[in-house]
Design an enzyme around this catalytic site. Sequence first.
Site, short mmCIF file in Angstrom:
data_model
loop_
_atom_site.label_atom_id
_atom_site.label_comp_id
_atom_site.label_asym_id
_atom_site.label_seq_id
_atom_site.Cartn_x
_atom_site.Cartn_y
_atom_site.Cartn_z
N GLU A 22 5.86 -5.07 1.44
CA GLU A 22 5.14 -5.90 0.48
C GLU A 22 4.37 -5.07 -0.56
O GLU A 22 3.15 -5.18 -0.68
CB GLU A 22 4.15 -6.76 1.28
CG GLU A 22 3.57 -7.91 0.56
CD GLU A 22 2.66 -8.68 1.50
OE1 GLU A 22 3.02 -9.81 1.85
OE2 GLU A 22 1.62 -8.16 1.92
N TYR B 70 -2.34 -2.92 -11.37
CA TYR B 70 -3.80 -3.07 -11.46
C TYR B 70 -4.33 -2.58 -12.81
O TYR B 70 -5.43 -2.06 -12.91
CB TYR B 70 -4.50 -2.40 -10.27
CG TYR B 70 -3.88 -2.84 -8.97
CD1 TYR B 70 -4.13 -4.11 -8.48
CD2 TYR B 70 -2.98 -2.03 -8.27
CE1 TYR B 70 -3.51 -4.57 -7.32
CE2 TYR B 70 -2.36 -2.47 -7.10
CZ TYR B 70 -2.64 -3.75 -6.64
OH TYR B 70 -2.02 -4.19 -5.51
N TYR C 153 -12.69 2.45 -8.92
CA TYR C 153 -12.32 3.31 -7.79
C TYR C 153 -12.46 4.80 -8.07
O TYR C 153 -12.15 5.61 -7.20
CB TYR C 153 -10.85 3.08 -7.41
CG TYR C 153 -10.40 1.66 -7.28
CD1 TYR C 153 -10.96 0.81 -6.32
CD2 TYR C 153 -9.40 1.15 -8.10
CE1 TYR C 153 -10.52 -0.50 -6.19
CE2 TYR C 153 -8.96 -0.16 -7.97
CZ TYR C 153 -9.52 -0.98 -7.02
OH TYR C 153 -9.08 -2.27 -6.89
N CYS D 127 -20.39 -1.69 -23.97
CA CYS D 127 -21.82 -1.43 -23.99
C CYS D 127 -22.31 -1.29 -22.56
O CYS D 127 -22.95 -2.19 -22.01
CB CYS D 127 -22.53 -2.57 -24.71
SG CYS D 127 -24.23 -2.18 -25.05
N GLU D 128 -21.96 -0.18 -21.96
CA GLU D 128 -22.35 0.12 -20.58
C GLU D 128 -21.98 1.58 -20.33
O GLU D 128 -20.85 1.98 -20.60
CB GLU D 128 -21.60 -0.82 -19.62
CG GLU D 128 -22.07 -0.66 -18.21
CD GLU D 128 -21.74 -1.86 -17.31
OE1 GLU D 128 -21.69 -3.02 -17.79
OE2 GLU D 128 -21.53 -1.62 -16.12
N ARG E 185 -9.49 0.53 -13.26
CA ARG E 185 -9.36 1.38 -12.07
C ARG E 185 -10.30 2.59 -12.05
O ARG E 185 -10.89 2.88 -11.01
CB ARG E 185 -7.90 1.83 -11.86
CG ARG E 185 -6.94 0.67 -11.57
CD ARG E 185 -5.57 1.14 -11.14
NE ARG E 185 -5.58 1.62 -9.78
CZ ARG E 185 -5.40 2.87 -9.41
NH1 ARG E 185 -5.16 3.79 -10.31
NH2 ARG E 185 -5.45 3.21 -8.14
N ARG F 59 1.87 -1.69 -6.16
CA ARG F 59 1.83 -0.50 -7.02
C ARG F 59 3.10 0.34 -6.93
O ARG F 59 3.49 0.96 -7.91
CB ARG F 59 0.59 0.34 -6.70
CG ARG F 59 0.68 1.15 -5.42
CD ARG F 59 -0.64 1.81 -5.08
NE ARG F 59 -1.64 0.79 -4.78
CZ ARG F 59 -2.85 0.75 -5.32
NH1 ARG F 59 -3.22 1.66 -6.18
NH2 ARG F 59 -3.69 -0.19 -4.99
N GLY G 292 0.80 -1.22 0.00
CA GLY G 292 0.00 0.00 0.00
C GLY G 292 0.82 1.26 0.00
O GLY G 292 0.29 2.35 0.24
C1 LIG Z 1 -2.84 -5.93 -2.60
C2 LIG Z 1 -1.93 -6.28 -1.51
C3 LIG Z 1 -0.66 -5.70 -1.43
C4 LIG Z 1 -0.18 -4.64 -2.38
O1 LIG Z 1 -0.89 -3.46 -2.32
P1 LIG Z 1 -0.33 -2.20 -3.13
O2 LIG Z 1 -1.31 -1.12 -2.84
O3 LIG Z 1 -0.31 -2.59 -4.56
O4 LIG Z 1 1.02 -1.92 -2.61
C5 LIG Z 1 0.18 -6.14 -0.44
N1 LIG Z 1 -0.19 -7.09 0.43
C6 LIG Z 1 -1.39 -7.66 0.39
C7 LIG Z 1 -1.74 -8.71 1.36
C8 LIG Z 1 -2.31 -7.27 -0.57
O5 LIG Z 1 -3.51 -7.82 -0.59
#
Ligand SMILES: *Cc1c(COP(=O)(O)O)cnc(C)c1O
Length: 411
Positions: free
Chosen positions: A258, A368, A301, A332-333, A297, A261, A217
């Site tokens: 982890e 994504y 979102y 078609c939406e 996306r 993006r 994230g």
């Molecule tokens: C989706 C996800 C991520 C990566 O999220 P990003 O926003 O792409 O960095 C990391 N860990 C877990 C468990 C996820 O589900």
Amino acid sequence: MKIKKKILKKIHKIIKKNNTPFWLYKKSVILKQIKKLKKFDVIRFAQKSCSNINILKIIKKKKLKIDVVSLGEIERALIAGFSPKNDEIVFTSDIFDSETLLRIVNLNITVNIGSIDMIKQLGKISPGHNIWIRINPKFGYGHNRKTNTGGENSKHGIWNIKSAIKKIEKYKLKLSGIHIHIGSGVNLKNLKKVCKTMEKKVIEINKKINVISSGGGLLTPYKPNEKEINVKKHYKYWKNTKNKIEKFLNKKILLETEPGRFITSKSGLLISQVRAIKKTNKYKFILINAGFNDLMRPIMYGSYHNISVINKNNFKIKKKNSENVVIAGPICESGDIFTQKNNGNIITRNLPKIKVGDYIIFHDVGAYGASMSSNYNSRPLISEFLLTSKNKIKKIRRKQNIKELINLEII
Ligand SMILES: *Cc1c(COP(=O)(O)O)cnc(C)c1O
């Protein structure tokens, strides 16, 4: 990623040989992003953000580990060269389907467990299996409601840790890691809270774990005024947490990050062509040949992606913004709009004067983008290209053909 002259030339070359739309990734951007994270003991790539095996191979070569969330992602990771040993592959989920569970047990893949039922199901057939637990920290954060993965509205992670530990002990599973991922768009303010929660939970659980994972994230900019997360500060917070935990457990542990993006988003472009232009009383619609089945996306979102317009005649970037337009696709939406808010309301974008035949390029779609595409409206998945470090174009996925698309149906 900005579109410089060199890359524009490459895009032109691809267009001359192939049909639009297509994805293009620039390898050097991925490498640059990885470098920024090098202080972490382990960088684990969240494969779901961009799962082409060629991209995974780049990641593997840089000695990153990988997070997988499905059987398909396990197979991709294996093909890219990741080993089930040393937690190189960790499976994160809140459920097992039976096929995936079997493969995980056979390969002995570490599981980052998100529900107590998973503990039971794994424990019954694979006692002693190596696991982490994903904790729901009881709060979360997301760039959108749908990407917030903590708190009482989130299906992710374990809420009742005491019961989970009891079950882990009952089945003699080996707990070696604690994981928290609160959602996408983590900033420094909520980070403090996450670190504190990690410290508290590790103390509460009081097991000799080897790893803490700070989740993904990590904030990456999409809009012109947005800024990338301050990795140095982000790391400092977590390093401090790691130190405290090492002191408490009286042993060394690994600190993982982890991201998905953060590594791939900026590296990717989606190149499409304007096929029609129409006006209503209210809006000027620019209709392109990419739809929300390709890039999901914006409709999912309300995400913003920077847009460049390429002149079909001289293949230069049009610079002077002059019109407020709506960019829409062929699906078609009526929601097939690339310029919308997250409540679904249409918004306009101020762009240069666009003509039919011009090219529209979406920026920062390396995460994504292709991995979220679907076959809706029976539209084939489009091709993916990679711009290598030697500045060569490599086709890393061909376009799906219609036959492949309908082949599964029994007729
Ligand atoms: C989706 C996800 C991520 C990566 O999220 P990003 O926003 O792409 O960095 C990391 N860990 C877990 C468990 C996820 O589900």
